[in-house]
Structures are given as structure tokens and as C-alpha cells.
Design a protein around this motif. Structure first.
Motif: not given
Length: 454
Positions: A352-359
Motif C-alpha cells: 500500500v503506497h501513499p500517492v500525493w496529488s493536487y489540482a
């Protein structure tokens, strides 16, 4: 011994505190939140063992900074980790433009003659980015230490990004450039909007786009450790509403927005007017994911990239930047995805991996962009939603509540229009002087972009 107070514990405030302490000043850092770091904080959340950066994530300008490189922060546990690919920008036709640390390798991956053009534009900038940074990260109304290198940078930085794209002919190369330019969070038809792209790409080719091992919190912890060894102290939960909330000090540095500085102090009229006119630009809508097995990207290059830009082709990148600047929410916003765990596997919990995002969204946007963010990732990674174990969304209002400098969700602490890019926070040879003896506004330098550095 002279005394100083620094209001705000972001990397800029902590670096200023260290500088003062190095010169024998007794320094106290005041932070309104219950944790130090501002935008450079990391939290274990969603799934036990997964580490998520709260704001800043990838740090090309941190490793570029002439001052930070003198501090020996590795003694305090700071380790930089590099992904196999710095940046990928996928297109709908299945192709993918890739930014690598090597100018030559990046150029080799671009179609037609665009590789040679890329090397012609960014090769010289990367070769001299150390000298250029020395001039760019300080006040511009002064004689530069390296005028030739600064002039060369200016030729690439002053044109609008929408015009600068014409250096390249293929959608891949144009999208790669415009995607980095979009970090300016402004209408890309405006002058100076090539500047952030020129700096970030040149810094990447010289130093890479690394992440901090263990999360961006490691930058905060290293600076804090050095400060304490120099005799400085930090206090959390200390919100400063006015000058009456400050302890006695000979020097006060405000790592705040100009408007906050004007609220805290009664400034001279000319300075007060300039600070209160300070404008804040578009916002971020942030979504953190815990993803089993990682993101199923259609393009293998995206699966190796620390950062992925999801904005489509060049015309789409330009259109969404224009719409957001005008206050219109695009149906398919420009989305940045961070896969820091690729370079720093210790952030994951098993598979299980942390994925960072923003729009990028309009200033003060009140809607829920979570579905739009997921939709953009699904567009280039079919089946992504099925792998999401948990997610956490933060609206512009949430970001502003968590950090007073992020007015309206603007994580850049100000609109990056041409004037504010050049003159931060006001037009004067001494821009950080508030007009009050010993009081300075330590606004973040123009090229330290959260999401890229914090």
C-alpha cells in the motif's frame, strides 16, 4: 546578546532563524500550529505506516539553494532520494514526455528536432544555474553578481510560457514545458510565466527533483535540530495577532504573507498600502491516496516518475490555466501527482503506497474536486479507482485553516503575476524592510514553489 523573534516556522522562517543564530543572535521561533514546518510537514495517515507530505513534496530548489547547501543538514538526518525519472507528462495518444536529470537523455526522448532545441534552451541554463540562483533568490533591484548568466536566464524567463512553447514543435515537448510552467499558477499567456519553468527545469537538470527521506518533515526536523544546537528555541501554539503578542526583541522576522504582516504591525502608510494590495492567486485542492499496488499507469514512464503532470496536450494546459485564473473551474483540471515512495520506499506499508496529488482550482473554490482529480488520474491510469484503499481530501478552505499564509487556498502565498514575481513583497531596493526599525517581512523567494520545494 541581541534577540530576534521569527514568526512562522516554514523552511524560509527556520532558515532565517538559523542564519541569525549563526551570527550570535538569541532566536525564538513562534509557530501558530501545534507542529513546526508550515508546508514542510509529513503525517502518517489513511493506512498505518504510510507517510503523506502535507504540502511540499519534491524539492529541486531546496537542493539548489546556495545557503541551504552550506548548512550540512545531513548531520541532522536529511537525506535526498532521487526517483528513476524526475517527471512524466502523459498524453491521450499513449505517448509520454519525460524529464530526466540528464539534459542529453531528456533530449533523446523528444521527437524530431525537439531534443536539440531542448538542449539548446536548457543546457546553458543548467550549466550555470548555481550562479543564476545566487541572483534570482534575492532582491532584483541591485547589481547582479553574475550579470551574463542572469541575462541568459532572463531571455528564457521573460516571455509568456504560451509563446515560449513555440521553441518546440511536438505536442510532447510543448506539454512537458508547459506542464512545468503551470506551477506558476497563473494565466500562461502573461509575461514572466516562463520563469518558474526555466528555474525548475534547469535546477532539475543540475541537481534533480529529489524527495527528503522520510518525508518533507525531515527538512523541518534538520533545520530545527541545527537551530537548537545554535542555541535557538521554538514555541508552537503561539498565534501572533498583534505586536503585543511578541516577546521583547531587537529584530522581528515575519515568515508570513504581507497582509498578515500589515495586520500585526502598524506600518508606515506607503508600506501598509503595498502590503494590503498584495494579491493571492489560484488555489490547490489536495487529495492524498493510499493505493494498493501503486497507480496502474498506461505509460511505463509514469510508473517510474517521482512527479506526474496530468494536463493533456499543450492547448489544454493553456486553457485550464486561463480558466482557473479567471475563476472558472475546469471539468478536467491540471493535476500534479507525487509518487515519493518510488525514491523513498519507507513511506509505504507493504504493497500500500501513499500517492500525493493536487489540482489547480480557482481562488477560494468551494466545490469538491475529489471526483475530478480521480477522473484525471483514471484518464491516464485506467483502473486506478479500484486500487484506492483510502483517501483524504483538503479543500482550499481546509488548506487556509491549516496554514494562515495559504489565503483562499493559494499555496504560493501570493499571485504570480509579473509584478509580484519580480518584486516581492514591494518595489524597493530593500523589499523585506517594513519601514519599522528591526522588523522585516521574510516572504518566500519567488522560485521556492510549494509542491516543488516548500
Amino acid at each position: 546578546m541581541p534577540k530576534a523573534v521569527v514568526v512562522g516556522s516554514g523552511p524560509n522562517g527556520l532558515a532565517a532563524a538559523v542564519r541569525l543564530a549563526q551570527h550570535g543572535v538569541e532566536v525564538t521561533v513562534l509557530e501558530a500550529a501545534d507542529r513546526l514546518g508550515g508546508g514542510a510537514r509529513t503525517t502518517e495517515k489513511l493506512v498505518a505506516g504510510t507517510l503523506h507530505d502535507e504540502c511540499s513534496a519534491v524539492h529541486p530548489t531546496a537542493v539548489l539553494s546556495p545557503y541551504l547547501r552550506t548548512l550540512g543538514l545531513e548531520r541532522y538526518g536529511l537525506r535526498w532520494r532521487h526517483p528513476a525519472v524526475m517527471l512524466a507528462h502523459p498524453l491521450d495518444d499513449g505517448t509520454c514526455a519525460v524529464l530526466r536529470r540528464s539534459v542529453e537523455e531528456t533530449a533523446a526522448g523528444l521527437p524530431g528536432g525537439d531534443g536539440k532545441r531542448w538542449a539548446r534552451v536548457f543546457g546553458p541554463l543548467a550549466a550555470h544555474v548555481d550562479a543564476t540562483a545566487e541572483d534570482l533568490l534575492g532582491p532584483l533591484l541591485r547589481w547582479p553578481a553574475h550579470p551574463v548568466h542572469l541575462a541568459r536566464f532572463g531571455l528564457r524567463a521573460v516571455p509568456p510560457a504560451a509563446l515560449m512553447r513555440r521553441w518546440w514543435r511536438s505536442p510532447a515537448a510543448q506539454s512537458l514545458f508547459l506542464g512545468v510552467a503551470a506551477h506558476v499558477m497563473h494565466d500562461l499567456r502573461a509575461p514572466m510565466t516562463s520563469s518558474v519553468a526555466a528555474m525548475l527545469i534547469a535546477a532539475g537538470h543540475r541537481f534533480g527533483w529529489p524527495v527528503a527521506e522520510g518525508g518533507s518533515q525531515a527538512i523541518t526536523d534538520a533545520l530545527t535540530g541545527l537551530l537548537r544546537d545554535l542555541g535557538g528555541r521554538t514555541l508552537t501554539g503561539r498565534r501572533v495577532e498583534s505586536a503585543a503578542d511578541l516577546p521583547e526583541a531587537d529584530v522581528v522576522l515575519l515568515d508570513t504573507s504581507p497582509r498578515t504582516a500589515a495586520r500585526i504591525f502598524g506600518l508606515p502608510a506607503r508600506v501598509d498600502r503595498a502590503y494590503r494590495r498584495w494579491r493571492h492567486g489560484p488555489a490547490a485542492f489536495k487529495v492524498d491516496f493510499a493505493v494498493r499496488g501503486g497507480v496502474p499507469w498506461r505509460s511505463p514512464a509514469c510508473g517510474a516518475a517521482g512527479t506526474v503532470h496530468l494536463g493533456g496536450g499543450p492547448d489544454e494546459v493553456l486553457r485550464t490555466a486561463r480558466d482557473v485564473h479567471r475563476g472558472r473551474m475546469p471539468s478536467a483540471p491540471f493535476v500534479l501527482v507525487g509518487q515519493q515512495y518510488l525514491a523513498d520506499p519507507g513511506r509505504s506499508a507493504g504493497d500500500v503506497h501513499p500517492v500525493w496529488s493536487y489540482a489547480h482550482v480557482p481562488h477560494g473554490y468551494r466545490g469538491d474536486a475529489t471526483a475530478a482529480v480521480i477522473g484525471q488520474i483514471e484518464r491516464f491510469a485506467p483502473g486506478f479507482a479500484d486500487r484506492v484503499v483510502a483517501l483524504s481530501a483538503r479543500s482550499p478552505a481546509d488548506l487556509a485553516r491549516g496554514n494562515e499564509n495559504f489565503v483562499g487556498g493559494n499555496i504560493l502565498t501570493g499571485a504570480n503575476d509579473p509584478f509580484q514575481l519580480l518584486f516581492r513583497p514591494r518595489l524597493t531596493p530593500h523589499p523585506y524592510d517594513t519601514g519599522l526599525p528591526g522588523v522585516y517581512c521574510a516572504l518566500r523567494p519567488r522560485h521556492l514553489v510549494p509542491g516543488c520545494t516548500g
